[in-house]
Design a protein around this motif. Sequence first.
Motif, PDB file in Angstrom:
ATOM      1  N   GLY A 218       1.004  -1.084  -0.078  1.00  0.00           N
ATOM      2  CA  GLY A 218      -0.409  -0.112  -0.460  1.00  0.00           C
ATOM      3  C   GLY A 218       0.774   1.100   0.112  1.00  0.00           C
ATOM      4  O   GLY A 218       1.061   1.936  -0.876  1.00  0.00           O
ATOM      5  N   ASP A 219       1.689   1.666   1.031  1.00  0.00           N
ATOM      6  CA  ASP A 219       2.679   2.822   1.574  1.00  0.00           C
ATOM      7  C   ASP A 219       3.729   2.420   0.641  1.00  0.00           C
ATOM      8  O   ASP A 219       4.962   3.286   0.824  1.00  0.00           O
ATOM      9  N   HIS A 220       3.852   1.232   0.076  1.00  0.00           N
ATOM     10  CA  HIS A 220       5.384   1.092   0.026  1.00  0.00           C
ATOM     11  C   HIS A 220       5.768  -0.651  -0.365  1.00  0.00           C
ATOM     12  O   HIS A 220       4.386  -1.234  -0.618  1.00  0.00           O
ATOM     13  N   GLY A 221       6.253  -1.069  -1.696  1.00  0.00           N
ATOM     14  CA  GLY A 221       6.594  -1.768  -2.286  1.00  0.00           C
ATOM     15  C   GLY A 221       7.862  -2.652  -2.116  1.00  0.00           C
ATOM     16  O   GLY A 221       8.936  -1.401  -1.353  1.00  0.00           O
ATOM     17  N   LYS A 222       7.847  -4.053  -2.016  1.00  0.00           N
ATOM     18  CA  LYS A 222       8.970  -4.700  -1.313  1.00  0.00           C
ATOM     19  C   LYS A 222       9.384  -5.316  -2.191  1.00  0.00           C
ATOM     20  O   LYS A 222       8.975  -6.466  -2.929  1.00  0.00           O
ATOM     21  N   VAL A 223      11.055  -4.722  -3.543  1.00  0.00           N
ATOM     22  CA  VAL A 223      11.678  -5.993  -4.193  1.00  0.00           C
ATOM     23  C   VAL A 223      12.017  -7.273  -3.931  1.00  0.00           C
ATOM     24  O   VAL A 223      12.981  -7.252  -2.381  1.00  0.00           O
ATOM     25  N   GLU A 224      11.691  -8.288  -4.406  1.00  0.00           N
ATOM     26  CA  GLU A 224      12.633  -9.830  -4.190  1.00  0.00           C
ATOM     27  C   GLU A 224      13.342  -9.565  -5.324  1.00  0.00           C
ATOM     28  O   GLU A 224      12.358 -10.403  -6.570  1.00  0.00           O
ATOM     29  N   VAL A 225      14.615 -10.474  -5.160  1.00  0.00           N
ATOM     30  CA  VAL A 225      14.979 -11.319  -6.715  1.00  0.00           C
ATOM     31  C   VAL A 225      15.683 -12.197  -5.878  1.00  0.00           C
ATOM     32  O   VAL A 225      15.852 -12.514  -4.738  1.00  0.00           O
ATOM     33  N   ARG A 226      16.553 -13.303  -6.547  1.00  0.00           N
ATOM     34  CA  ARG A 226      17.121 -14.354  -6.338  1.00  0.00           C
ATOM     35  C   ARG A 226      18.891 -14.414  -5.557  1.00  0.00           C
ATOM     36  O   ARG A 226      19.042 -13.379  -5.811  1.00  0.00           O
TER      37      ARG A 226
END
Length: 270
Positions: A218-226
């Motif tokens: 909502g107030d932020h996005g969290k990025v996941e990569v390998r």
Amino acid sequence: MKKETGVKLDRLEHWFREQPGSIVAFSGGVDSSLLLFMARKWQGREAAIGVISDSESLKRKDLELARAFSRQFDIHLEVIKTHELEDANYSGNPVDRCYFCKDHLYTDLQQISEKYPGFPVLNGTNADDSGDYRPGMKAAVEYQVLSPLADCGITKEEIRELARHFGLPNWNKPASPCLSSRIPYTHPITRKKLLEIEQAEDLLNRLGFEDVRVRHYGDHGKVEVRREELPRLLQMKASVVEGIRKIGFPEVVIDPEGLVSGKLNRDIGK
């Protein structure tokens, strides 16, 4: 292929040849792709029916890949439109959200079944899937949807082995759960959020990160990569953050743990 895998493949062939036909719930992922391919191989084009839902939670490119797969292997594919996002039981995003998603899908598949009397509805559940939280399995039981891969003891690794053996183009395609799975439970699901997630993950894909998640808080996005790709992502962090902010995320953070499938299920029961 490995001997044990070959034994399970023979078991699967016997399973299919005992059925008059199949209606395969097709997502475009490797599990249901293999299932649909084998149904087509052993039952023929007129008896092996693939059905994919053009849902807001399905990436557009996954829908196009599913269509291309069906054209490549001369598979009869039907595209339906499900409307689970209009159901408050789904859009409210409870921990059993997947149950309501599958409830909508299997309800619509029952209508497809009327066109093909006697054909069982199948899903791509495999022998490893019991290890994660999967409320959609409850809906499968209620609607008498069958899981031949699981019934024949075929694991995820064996599915990829078989898909590679038969030359399926997506044999090594990373798992791509529905876009709603990127939104934490109890956070409402909206079309806007789903579109932002899809665009953010497409941006990362274009930068060369194939297996990604962008969690929407909502107030932020969290990025996941390998995890092994984290150093490269951190080198370009400024441009990545700027690009994802432009999509609509107020703030963007990089998850230092890296990509973990089913991460949001950790909070269930806490």
